[in-house]
Design an enzyme around this catalytic site. Structure first.
Site, short mmCIF file in Angstrom:
data_model
loop_
_atom_site.label_atom_id
_atom_site.label_comp_id
_atom_site.label_asym_id
_atom_site.label_seq_id
_atom_site.Cartn_x
_atom_site.Cartn_y
_atom_site.Cartn_z
N SER A 258 0.81 -1.21 0.00
CA SER A 258 0.00 0.00 0.00
C SER A 258 0.85 1.26 0.00
O SER A 258 1.98 1.26 0.49
CB SER A 258 -0.90 -0.01 1.24
OG SER A 258 -1.63 1.19 1.32
N GLY A 259 0.27 2.36 -0.50
CA GLY A 259 0.89 3.67 -0.38
C GLY A 259 0.46 4.34 0.92
O GLY A 259 0.85 5.46 1.21
N ASP A 260 -0.40 3.67 1.68
CA ASP A 260 -0.85 4.21 2.97
C ASP A 260 -0.78 3.06 3.98
O ASP A 260 -0.07 2.08 3.76
CB ASP A 260 -2.27 4.77 2.79
CG ASP A 260 -2.54 5.92 3.76
OD1 ASP A 260 -2.18 5.80 4.93
OD2 ASP A 260 -3.12 6.94 3.33
N ASP A 261 -1.53 3.15 5.08
CA ASP A 261 -1.43 2.09 6.08
C ASP A 261 -1.99 0.78 5.54
O ASP A 261 -3.02 0.76 4.88
CB ASP A 261 -2.22 2.48 7.33
CG ASP A 261 -1.73 3.80 7.92
OD1 ASP A 261 -0.51 4.02 7.94
OD2 ASP A 261 -2.58 4.61 8.33
N SER A 292 4.78 -1.09 2.95
CA SER A 292 4.22 0.26 2.87
C SER A 292 5.31 1.28 3.20
O SER A 292 5.44 1.70 4.34
CB SER A 292 3.05 0.38 3.84
OG SER A 292 2.61 1.71 3.87
#
Ligand SMILES: *[C@@H]1O[C@H](CO)[C@@H](O)[C@H](O)[C@H]1NC(C)=O
Ligand SMILES: *[C@@H]1O[C@H](CO)[C@@H](O)[C@H](O)[C@H]1NC(C)=O
Ligand SMILES: *[C@@H]1O[C@H](CO)[C@@H](O)[C@H](O)[C@H]1NC(C)=O
Ligand SMILES: *[C@@H]1O[C@H](CO)[C@@H](O)[C@H](O)[C@H]1NC(C)=O
Ligand SMILES: *[C@@H]1O[C@H](CO)[C@@H](O)[C@H](O)[C@H]1NC(C)=O
Ligand SMILES: *[C@@H]1O[C@H](CO)[C@@H](O)[C@H](O)[C@H]1NC(C)=O
Ligand SMILES: *[C@@H]1O[C@H](CO)[C@@H](O)[C@H](O)[C@H]1NC(C)=O
Ligand SMILES: *[C@@H]1O[C@H](CO)[C@@H](O)[C@H](O)[C@H]1NC(C)=O
Length: 478
Positions: A258-261, A292
């Site tokens: 992911s690019g986030d959590d 991530s």
């Protein structure tokens, strides 16, 4: 299962040769391949179903370009009339099925066959706007409403979304471009959102290309299992799973990039979250593998105003990830995060092994309560091995609001050679430790009450839920 590839052949044969020969032909093939008369696929679910409908009963064009929205909606509407009597399931056969948002129904299974892909339409005018969630007031990336999610359910009971390991594709590069250009006034759609529901299972699916993937909210008894969630690591707001304001949940065996959590546990934002007052509690997460680079494996917060309690996290592997299990909060959030038990993490290439701090200054609006201080208490980590760590920790309570009973034990951290000198950054923190290398800061130096800390071992109710063995009969010829 390798049977699907033959599913279209027999009808082609049937058109070309005489009935007599077809019968012989089918009989021979039948012996070789049981799928021709009936093929059953085994899977595990909270409940098996009595009725079954194939999506192809409503639409046979699965080219990924022609819209199948009506087929999904009609099929589920049809099944909703049968579902009360021992349940119903919709089987999505091999093919590329393009659809916009559709609603699920109760006592229902959505079963996506191997080699079937559900594609989300990126025609914006086909996405209905819905109200923002009451515990948020507005969403983060836009002040207006939000688009409905691709797969949506509200006020449901007993729903399964599962698959033979195939895919739902958000086709969201369209939305990402618009978001980056600042051209969206409303929040981009989630892939799966379930609200106000009980007994939900989401399992064995691959989910790709979506902003926010799976968001169960205001619900209870949720099982999420065997999901592979893939987003480009450079795109923001691509959280894998966001468990939000609910109780009794288990999330296991997931692989998330992911690019986030990878997982973000939430319970509402500022005065909206406090007023709505729905906490998230009794949550177990085990066997998570996460990549991530700019975010956490598991975040608690930053929206935690409705409170977070009793979270058990076990067996996390994180590679090239910014932080492990991070608590995010802000001075005006109110609420609490307490009784968090994290054990057995293997971490490789990471910035912060431990990160608990108030880092979030943004608010839903200016009506937040400046005196609503969050309480962060009884946060336990044990059995942690980390290598190639750059910063080690950022543990920073709030002035006049220390974060207390932070306990770390049996922790071995290998630092990357060029790491900075300040390794244990501890401010307004009180806690304990045992067997920690490199040695912890003074505020954690007090010996832990017991080796390994006080971990709760009593299983949560949701851990005792056994899935049943179900099978779907899929007949390619009708
Ligand atoms: C799709 O094809 C199957 C098998 O030929 C047939 O039974 C079904 O009625 C078709 N569905 C539609 C919507 O035409
Ligand atoms: C789905 O459910 C929501 C909430 O009940 C409703 O507003 C919406 O119209 C439904 N969509 C469809 C396609 O039925
Ligand atoms: C988008 O959807 C709208 C409403 O269904 C339709 O009128 C329009 O033709 C679609 N646009 C494209 C490019 O398919
Ligand atoms: C769903 O349940 C919530 C909470 O009980 C209620 O406020 C809401 O009106 C219900 N929505 C529908 C569509 O029934
Ligand atoms: C799904 O994929 C996983 C990992 O590749 C595999 O272990 C599992 O057996 C597959 N499940 C099914 C039902 O094909
Ligand atoms: C977003 O809002 C701005 C200003 O309120 C408006 O000019 C613009 O047309 C809106 N964009 C969309 C896509 O609705
Ligand atoms: C976590 O991993 C360990 C070591 O591989 C294993 O013994 C244990 O059963 C796992 N825990 C859970 C909850 O699966
Ligand atoms: C950790 O760093 C060392 C030295 O830079 C490197 O040789 C090793 O491959 C790294 N390990 C991982 C898992 O990245």
């Amino acid at each position: 299962m390798e049977a699907e590839e033959t599913s279209s052949e027999p009808s082609v044969i049937a058109m070309r040769i005489s009935t007599m020969i077809v019968l012989v032909n089918l009989a021979t093939m039948d012996a070789m391949n049981p799928r021709l008369s009936s093929n059953s696929v085994e899977f595990q679910a909270i409940n098996c179903r009595k009725y079954l409908t194939l999506l192809t009963e409503f639409d046979n064009v699965s080219d990924g370009v022609t819209s199948n929205t009506h087929a999904f909606r009609q099929a589920i509407e049809h099944l909703s009339t049968l579902a009360a009597d021992d349940g119903a399931q919709l089987v999505v056969p091999p093919g590329k099925w393009l659809t916009r948002s559709f609603n699920l129904t109760s006592h229902f299974t959505l079963f996506i066959e191997k080699e079937a892909t559900i594609l989300a339409s990126h025609n914006e005018s086909e996405w209905p706007l819905v109200k923002v969630l009451p515990s948020y007031g507005r969403r983060r990336d836009a002040r207006g409403g939000r688009y409905n999610s691709l797969v949506f359910g509200t006020n449901l009971t007993n729903v399964v979304i599962t698959c033979n390991n195939d895919t739902i594709d958000g086709q969201r590069s369209y939305w990402w471009d618009k978001f980056h250009k600042g051209e969206l006034n409303v929040t981009r759609p989630y892939m799966i959102k379930i609200m106000y529901s009980d007994q939900i299972q989401i399992s064995d699916l691959t989910l790709i290309n979506s902003p926010w993937f799976v968001h169960p909210v205001y619900s209870r008894n949720v099982i999420i299992q065997g999901l592979t969630i893939l987003a480009p690591v450079t795109v923001p707001n691509t959280d894998g799973i966001d468990p939000d304001s609910y109780s009794n949940t288990r999330i296991e065996d997931c692989y998330i990039v992911s690019g986030d959590d990878c997982i973000a546990i939430k319970s509402g934002w500022d005065e909206y979250g406090i007023k709505f007052g729905m906490l998230i509690e009794d949550l177990v997460i085990r066997h998570l593998t996460c990549i991530s680079p700019d975010s956490a494996s598991i975040a608690l917060g930053s929206e935690m105003s409705g409170e977070i309690r009793n979270v058990r996290i076990e067996n996390v592997t994180a590679i090239n990830t910014e932080s492990a299990v991070r608590i995010k909060t802000a001075r005006e959030r109110g609420g609490f995060v307490k009784d968090i038990f994290v054990q057995r993490m293997f971490l490789s290439m990471m910035k912060y092994v431990f990160w608990i701090a108030e880092d979030y200054k943004d608010h839903a609006n200016d009506k937040f309560d400046p005196s609503a201080l969050p309480e962060i208490k009884n946060i336990n980590y044990r059995d942690v091995v980390a290598e190639n760590v750059t910063m080690l920790t950022n543990l920073a309570g709030i002035s006049g609001d220390s974060f207390t009973d932070i306990c770390v034990s049996n922790v071995k951290i290998g630092l990357l050679k060029k790491s900075k000198k300040l390794q244990w950054n501890c401010i307004e923190i009180e806690g304990f430790s045992s067997d920690v290398d490199p040695p912890p800061c003074a505020s954690l130096a007090k010996a832990a009450k017991s080796i390994g800390g006080d971990f709760r071992e009593d299983p949560l109710l949701i851990e005792n839920v056994q899935l049943k063995s179900c099978s779907v009969e899929i007949s390619p010829l009708s």
